[in-house]
Design a protein around this motif. Structure first.
Motif, mmCIF file in Angstrom:
data_model
loop_
_atom_site.group_PDB
_atom_site.id
_atom_site.type_symbol
_atom_site.label_atom_id
_atom_site.label_comp_id
_atom_site.label_asym_id
_atom_site.label_seq_id
_atom_site.Cartn_x
_atom_site.Cartn_y
_atom_site.Cartn_z
ATOM 1 N N LEU A 28 0.838 -1.195 0.000
ATOM 2 C CA LEU A 28 0.000 0.000 0.000
ATOM 3 C C LEU A 28 0.875 1.247 0.000
ATOM 4 C CD1 LEU A 28 -2.570 -0.907 2.829
ATOM 5 C CD2 LEU A 28 -2.799 -1.352 0.372
ATOM 6 N N LYS A 29 0.375 2.298 -0.661
ATOM 7 C CA LYS A 29 1.075 3.589 -0.629
ATOM 8 C C LYS A 29 0.063 4.704 -0.836
ATOM 9 C CE LYS A 29 4.881 6.203 -2.649
ATOM 10 N NZ LYS A 29 4.112 7.479 -2.579
ATOM 11 N N THR A 30 0.129 5.730 -0.005
ATOM 12 C CA THR A 30 -0.771 6.860 -0.189
ATOM 13 C C THR A 30 -0.400 7.638 -1.451
ATOM 14 O OG1 THR A 30 0.644 8.074 1.344
ATOM 15 C CG2 THR A 30 -1.394 7.163 2.221
ATOM 16 N N ILE A 31 -1.405 8.277 -2.042
ATOM 17 C CA ILE A 31 -1.254 9.058 -3.264
ATOM 18 C C ILE A 31 -1.378 10.535 -2.933
ATOM 19 C CG2 ILE A 31 -2.262 9.554 -5.527
ATOM 20 C CD1 ILE A 31 -3.400 6.728 -5.501
ATOM 21 N N GLU A 32 -0.520 11.332 -3.536
ATOM 22 C CA GLU A 32 -0.660 12.782 -3.445
ATOM 23 C C GLU A 32 -1.255 13.302 -4.761
ATOM 24 O OE1 GLU A 32 -0.017 14.136 -0.606
ATOM 25 O OE2 GLU A 32 0.913 12.357 0.276
ATOM 26 N N TRP A 33 -1.699 14.567 -4.742
ATOM 27 C CA TRP A 33 -2.244 15.196 -5.948
ATOM 28 C C TRP A 33 -1.531 16.525 -6.150
ATOM 29 C CZ3 TRP A 33 -5.494 12.339 -8.879
ATOM 30 C CH2 TRP A 33 -6.092 11.234 -8.264
ATOM 31 N N ASP A 34 -1.084 16.795 -7.385
ATOM 32 C CA ASP A 34 -0.354 18.037 -7.619
ATOM 33 C C ASP A 34 -1.312 19.195 -7.912
ATOM 34 O OD1 ASP A 34 -1.105 17.975 -10.328
ATOM 35 O OD2 ASP A 34 0.833 17.182 -11.013
ATOM 36 N N GLU A 35 -0.749 20.360 -8.176
ATOM 37 C CA GLU A 35 -1.569 21.566 -8.348
ATOM 38 C C GLU A 35 -2.446 21.502 -9.587
ATOM 39 O OE1 GLU A 35 2.523 22.232 -10.145
ATOM 40 O OE2 GLU A 35 1.684 21.404 -8.282
ATOM 41 N N ASN A 36 -2.121 20.607 -10.518
ATOM 42 C CA ASN A 36 -2.925 20.437 -11.726
ATOM 43 C C ASN A 36 -3.961 19.325 -11.598
ATOM 44 O OD1 ASN A 36 -1.473 22.461 -13.209
ATOM 45 N ND2 ASN A 36 0.212 20.992 -13.416
ATOM 46 N N GLY A 37 -4.077 18.770 -10.395
ATOM 47 C CA GLY A 37 -5.045 17.708 -10.187
ATOM 48 C C GLY A 37 -4.599 16.360 -10.709
ATOM 49 N N MET A 38 -3.292 16.203 -10.915
ATOM 50 C CA MET A 38 -2.765 14.933 -11.395
ATOM 51 C C MET A 38 -2.218 14.132 -10.216
ATOM 52 S SD MET A 38 -3.297 15.042 -14.671
ATOM 53 C CE MET A 38 -2.206 13.809 -15.414
ATOM 54 N N PRO A 39 -2.344 12.803 -10.267
ATOM 55 C CA PRO A 39 -1.850 11.993 -9.156
ATOM 56 C C PRO A 39 -0.333 11.929 -9.146
ATOM 57 C CG PRO A 39 -2.625 10.579 -10.928
ATOM 58 C CD PRO A 39 -2.964 11.988 -11.327
ATOM 59 N N VAL A 40 0.219 11.846 -7.947
ATOM 60 C CA VAL A 40 1.654 11.659 -7.755
ATOM 61 C C VAL A 40 1.832 10.366 -6.968
ATOM 62 C CG1 VAL A 40 3.773 12.596 -6.790
ATOM 63 C CG2 VAL A 40 2.036 14.149 -7.747
ATOM 64 N N PHE A 41 2.313 9.332 -7.640
ATOM 65 C CA PHE A 41 2.497 8.044 -6.982
ATOM 66 C C PHE A 41 3.807 7.978 -6.205
ATOM 67 C CE2 PHE A 41 -0.231 5.470 -10.244
ATOM 68 C CZ PHE A 41 -1.338 6.206 -9.869
ATOM 69 N N GLY A 42 4.793 8.773 -6.624
ATOM 70 C CA GLY A 42 6.087 8.753 -5.950
ATOM 71 C C GLY A 42 6.888 7.509 -6.311
ATOM 72 N N ILE A 43 7.652 6.993 -5.338
ATOM 73 C CA ILE A 43 8.459 5.799 -5.576
ATOM 74 C C ILE A 43 8.041 4.703 -4.603
ATOM 75 C CG2 ILE A 43 10.399 7.143 -6.463
ATOM 76 C CD1 ILE A 43 11.801 6.692 -3.785
ATOM 77 N N PRO A 44 8.215 3.444 -4.973
ATOM 78 C CA PRO A 44 7.843 2.350 -4.074
ATOM 79 C C PRO A 44 8.701 2.373 -2.816
ATOM 80 C CG PRO A 44 8.154 1.552 -6.320
ATOM 81 C CD PRO A 44 8.677 2.953 -6.285
ATOM 82 N N PRO A 45 8.080 2.484 -1.646
ATOM 83 C CA PRO A 45 8.864 2.502 -0.409
ATOM 84 C C PRO A 45 9.473 1.141 -0.116
ATOM 85 C CG PRO A 45 6.520 2.516 0.087
ATOM 86 C CD PRO A 45 6.643 2.674 -1.388
ATOM 87 N N ALA A 46 10.576 1.159 0.608
ATOM 88 C CA ALA A 46 11.285 -0.076 0.942
ATOM 89 C C ALA A 46 10.487 -0.915 1.925
ATOM 90 C CB ALA A 46 12.650 0.259 1.538
ATOM 91 N N ASP A 47 10.805 -2.212 1.949
ATOM 92 C CA ASP A 47 10.206 -3.091 2.955
ATOM 93 C C ASP A 47 10.536 -2.570 4.350
ATOM 94 O OD1 ASP A 47 9.336 -4.695 0.915
ATOM 95 O OD2 ASP A 47 10.818 -6.271 1.225
ATOM 96 N N ASN A 48 9.568 -2.685 5.248
ATOM 97 C CA ASN A 48 9.839 -2.245 6.615
ATOM 98 C C ASN A 48 9.628 -3.367 7.620
ATOM 99 O OD1 ASN A 48 7.014 -2.414 6.863
ATOM 100 N ND2 ASN A 48 6.728 -0.227 6.528
ATOM 101 N N GLN A 49 9.645 -4.602 7.132
ATOM 102 C CA GLN A 49 9.593 -5.748 8.038
ATOM 103 C C GLN A 49 10.354 -6.897 7.386
ATOM 104 O OE1 GLN A 49 5.323 -6.320 8.272
ATOM 105 N NE2 GLN A 49 5.434 -8.107 6.953
ATOM 106 N N PRO A 50 10.898 -7.806 8.179
ATOM 107 C CA PRO A 50 11.608 -8.948 7.607
ATOM 108 C C PRO A 50 10.650 -9.835 6.814
ATOM 109 C CG PRO A 50 11.994 -8.776 9.973
ATOM 110 C CD PRO A 50 10.886 -7.836 9.649
#
Length: 324
Positions: A297-319
């Motif tokens: 899962l990853k939260t989505i941001e929205w830019d000033e033009n109303g376009m989605p910003v997915f960003g980059i896949p975050p690293a694993d945080n559990q073994p």
């Protein structure tokens, strides 16, 4: 909500994840299982709770026939008062002319609880071309019900294009399909020429279709189409394809081949990207049979033009415990 609050991965060995937030306040989760032999649903009041929620197997593939192999990419929807599962299935694991032999199918449950209710097979979703097809989803727009999927056209190079049609009912098309996208850009044609796994989200006057492209190894990635929300979305000319992918392998974070996403909202109403990815690239044999595409899962941001910003896949945080 910060991405780091989500366990990553959320659910191990579940590819093609789909989460439905229902009017009862529950999250319902369905995905491909590594054995490709069944459909199972889990339910939770919270997104994170899906990780440990009990699993209800609601359907097993038959031993023979057109739905007897490789059950792929199920999605759970609630349409016109009925629960509907779309999934792809093949008659065997045979590859013909470079493709598996999948077609799309529907199950329907008219009971209130999809985990305990009776599911009825509605058979194959018929499209004008009888060819490799998969990854169906459903959405409603301006009072109409739409079916959106990936399919091979023998006249077009590649494995699959994206098509959309209005629906007569949840298992029958009403209008002729319209092709919205085909693999043509460099990042859509790595290993295989693929557009598949579409998902729909709307925001601030636009309707978006995310989709996955290229082979299912580290080249797998997510692209985006968009149209004005008031346009005639059945006109393919109204759809615009972004020239670059939205979400790609992030080697520094050991996240490879992120793709086949769906969308949901968290408990505070923030949009969330649901997707799968591996945390390594060393795969023995066909990547399709490597079980370690995990739900994330990853939260989505929205830019000033109303376009989605997915960003980059975050690293694993559990073994992770790799199961062979």
């Amino acid at each position: 909500m910060s991405n780091t609050l989500y366990p990553n991965p959320l659910i191990e060995q579940r590819a093609d994840p789909h989460i439905w937030l229902h009017s009862d306040g529950n999250y319902y989760f369905i995905a491909s299982v590594p054995e490709y032999d069944r459909l199972e649903i889990r339910r939770s009041k919270t997104l994170i709770g899906l990780a440990d929620a009990p699993v209800s197997v609601i359907w097993h593939k038959p031993d023979t026939g057109p739905m007897s192999a490789l059950i792929w990419a199920p999605e759970l929807h609630f349409i016109n008062g009925k629960w509907v599962i779309y999934y792809a299935a093949a008659p065997s694991q045979e590859i013909v002319d470079g493709l598996f032999q999948h077609r799309m199918y529907a199950l329907v449950c008219e009971d209130a609880d999809p985990l305990t209710g009776k599911w009825v097979e509605k058979g194959q979703i018929q499209t004008p071309i009888d060819s490799f097809s998969l990854d169906a989803t459903h959405f409603e727009h301006q009072g109409k019900s739409y079916y959106l999927w990936a399919q091979k056209d023998p006249a077009i190079r590649g494995n699959s294009n994206l098509y959309m049609a209005e629906m007569e009912n949840p298992w029958t098309l009403k209008s002729p399909p319209v092709m919205l996208s085909k693999p043509e850009l460099e990042w859509e044609t790595q290993g295989f020429w693929v557009n598949e796994g579409p998902a729909v989200i709307t925001h601030n006057g636009k309707i978006f279709i995310s989709y996955s492209a290229s082979a299912t190894d580290e080249n797998y990635c997510i692209g985006l189409l968009w149209a004005d929300i008031n346009s005639d979305i059945s006109d393919s000319a109204q759809w615009h394809k972004l020239p670059k992918p939205m979400f790609t392998t992030q080697a520094d974070n050991l996240q490879f081949g992120p793709g086949h996403n769906s969308f949901t909202r968290d408990e505070s109403g923030q949009d969330v990207l649901v997707y799968h990815a591996r945390n390594y690239t060393e795969i023995d044999g066909d990547p399709l049979y490597d079980p370690n595409r995990h739900t994330r899962l990853k939260t989505i941001e929205w830019d000033e033009n109303g376009m989605p910003v997915f960003g980059i896949p975050p690293a694993d945080n559990q073994p992770l415990i790799k199961q062979q």
